[in-house]
Scaffold this motif. Structure first.
Motif, short mmCIF file in Angstrom:
data_model
loop_
_atom_site.label_atom_id
_atom_site.label_comp_id
_atom_site.label_asym_id
_atom_site.label_seq_id
_atom_site.Cartn_x
_atom_site.Cartn_y
_atom_site.Cartn_z
N GLN A 1 0.90 -1.13 -0.02
CA GLN A 1 0.09 -0.08 0.05
C GLN A 1 0.79 1.17 -0.06
N ALA A 2 2.04 1.24 0.94
CA ALA A 2 2.70 2.21 0.72
C ALA A 2 3.41 2.50 -0.73
N ALA A 3 3.82 1.63 -1.25
CA ALA A 3 4.54 1.57 -2.59
C ALA A 3 3.44 2.14 -3.40
N ARG A 4 2.23 1.84 -3.29
CA ARG A 4 1.20 2.39 -4.29
C ARG A 4 1.04 3.87 -4.06
N VAL A 5 1.07 4.29 -2.95
CA VAL A 5 0.83 5.84 -2.43
C VAL A 5 1.85 6.51 -2.93
N VAL A 6 3.31 5.92 -2.87
CA VAL A 6 4.34 6.61 -3.33
C VAL A 6 4.35 6.70 -4.91
N ASN A 7 4.09 5.51 -5.55
CA ASN A 7 3.99 5.59 -6.98
C ASN A 7 2.87 6.45 -7.53
N THR A 8 1.79 6.86 -6.91
CA THR A 8 0.75 7.77 -7.27
C THR A 8 1.25 9.14 -6.99
N GLU A 9 1.98 9.31 -5.94
CA GLU A 9 2.57 10.61 -5.98
C GLU A 9 3.37 11.03 -6.74
N LEU A 10 4.41 10.13 -7.24
CA LEU A 10 5.49 10.07 -8.02
C LEU A 10 4.86 10.53 -9.63
N VAL A 11 3.92 9.82 -9.82
CA VAL A 11 3.38 10.09 -11.07
C VAL A 11 2.53 11.38 -11.11
N ARG A 12 2.34 11.85 -10.22
CA ARG A 12 1.34 13.17 -10.10
C ARG A 12 2.57 14.37 -9.97
N LEU A 13 3.61 14.21 -9.42
CA LEU A 13 4.78 15.01 -9.45
C LEU A 13 5.38 15.01 -10.73
N TYR A 14 5.56 14.18 -11.36
CA TYR A 14 6.04 13.96 -12.66
C TYR A 14 5.25 14.70 -13.90
N TRP A 15 3.85 14.70 -13.48
CA TRP A 15 2.76 15.03 -14.28
C TRP A 15 2.82 16.65 -14.23
N ARG A 16 2.94 17.03 -12.88
CA ARG A 16 2.94 18.53 -12.52
C ARG A 16 4.20 19.15 -13.38
N ILE A 17 5.41 18.52 -13.22
CA ILE A 17 6.68 19.19 -13.40
C ILE A 17 6.47 19.15 -15.00
N GLY A 18 6.04 18.10 -15.74
CA GLY A 18 5.79 18.04 -16.94
C GLY A 18 4.78 19.11 -17.66
N ARG A 19 3.66 19.45 -16.85
CA ARG A 19 2.81 20.44 -17.25
C ARG A 19 3.57 21.86 -17.00
N LEU A 20 4.26 21.89 -16.04
CA LEU A 20 4.90 23.35 -15.88
C LEU A 20 6.01 23.60 -17.00
N ILE A 21 6.73 22.63 -17.44
CA ILE A 21 7.59 22.76 -18.54
C ILE A 21 6.79 23.02 -19.90
N LEU A 22 5.76 22.22 -20.14
CA LEU A 22 5.00 22.71 -21.18
C LEU A 22 4.39 24.01 -21.23
N ASP A 23 3.82 24.45 -20.18
CA ASP A 23 3.12 25.80 -19.92
C ASP A 23 4.33 26.93 -20.38
N ARG A 24 5.42 26.88 -19.48
CA ARG A 24 6.27 27.79 -19.49
C ARG A 24 7.23 27.78 -20.90
N GLY A 25 7.31 26.65 -21.12
CA GLY A 25 8.02 26.36 -22.47
C GLY A 25 7.22 27.19 -23.76
N SER A 26 5.99 26.85 -23.55
CA SER A 26 5.21 27.61 -24.79
C SER A 26 4.98 29.24 -24.53
#
Length: 192
Positions: A19-44
């Motif tokens: 369960q802890a691994a699932r929570v960490v994975n979910t947060e990691l994917v969420r973090l990576y998505w947010r970083i990607g979104r920031l890069i997309l927004d700022r880059g454009s």
């Protein structure tokens, strides 16, 4: 301590770790998505080139030296993740339940979002490892299954219907057929 109690405690520990691994994975994917979104927004907005992402990677690695996954190539994957799954609710979709390595495979192998979503859903549902996911992609599981609608259940006994569906999934089995009724393949059964 009695063995049943010890076994129950071990099950609890393993369950909590999972369960802890699932929570960490979910947060990691969420973090990576947010970083990607920031890069997309700022880059454009600011017209960033790929060199800016390289400099950003160096800066992030300097700031967070013990954190893995902040390389230049990882940042490009994060940007592609945010572009591919534009809703922040990715973690509520099957793709958001997969490990980062699975997502990188899907991002590398498919241009079409429908293909990414199909394989993500199957990998999440069946608990595929990355190697199994890569195998199913390499052997074209999705195109082989098509929509998955067959008349096998109407034309065959239940056990044979299952076997026919499995034959369609496995490209190696199709080469075993011959001619005549004994060698009838799944396509012959489909035609009735």
């Amino acid at each position: 301590m009695r063995r049943p109690c010890r076994s129950a405690i071990k099950r609890e520990v393993r369950g909590a770790r999972l369960q802890a691994a699932r929570v960490v994975n979910t947060e990691l994917v969420r973090l990576y998505w947010r970083i990607g979104r920031l890069i997309l927004d700022r880059g454009s907005e600011q017209g960033w080139g790929s060199n800016v992402i390289g400099h950003l990677a160096v800066d992030l690695q300097r700031e967070f030296p013990s954190t893995k996954g902040l390389s230049r190539s990882s940042l490009f994957y994060m940007r592609k993740l945010a572009a591919s799954w534009p809703e922040a609710a990715i973690v509520q979709q099957p793709a958001g339940q997969l490990p980062w390595g699975h997502l990188m495979v899907l991002l590398d192998r498919f241009d079409e979002q429908t293909d990414r979503d199909w394989y993500a859903a199957r990998a999440d549902e069946a608990g595929w490892s990355r190697k199994v996911l890569e195998h199913h992609i390499a052997t074209g599981l999705h195109p082989r299954l098509g929509s998955g609608i067959t008349n096998f259940a109407d034309q065959l006994a239940p056990a044979d219907s299952y076997l026919a569906r499995e034959m369609v999934k496995d490209p190696g089995l199709g080469r075993l057929g011959g001619s005549g009724s004994a060698g009838a393949g799944a396509a012959d059964v489909q035609r009735g």
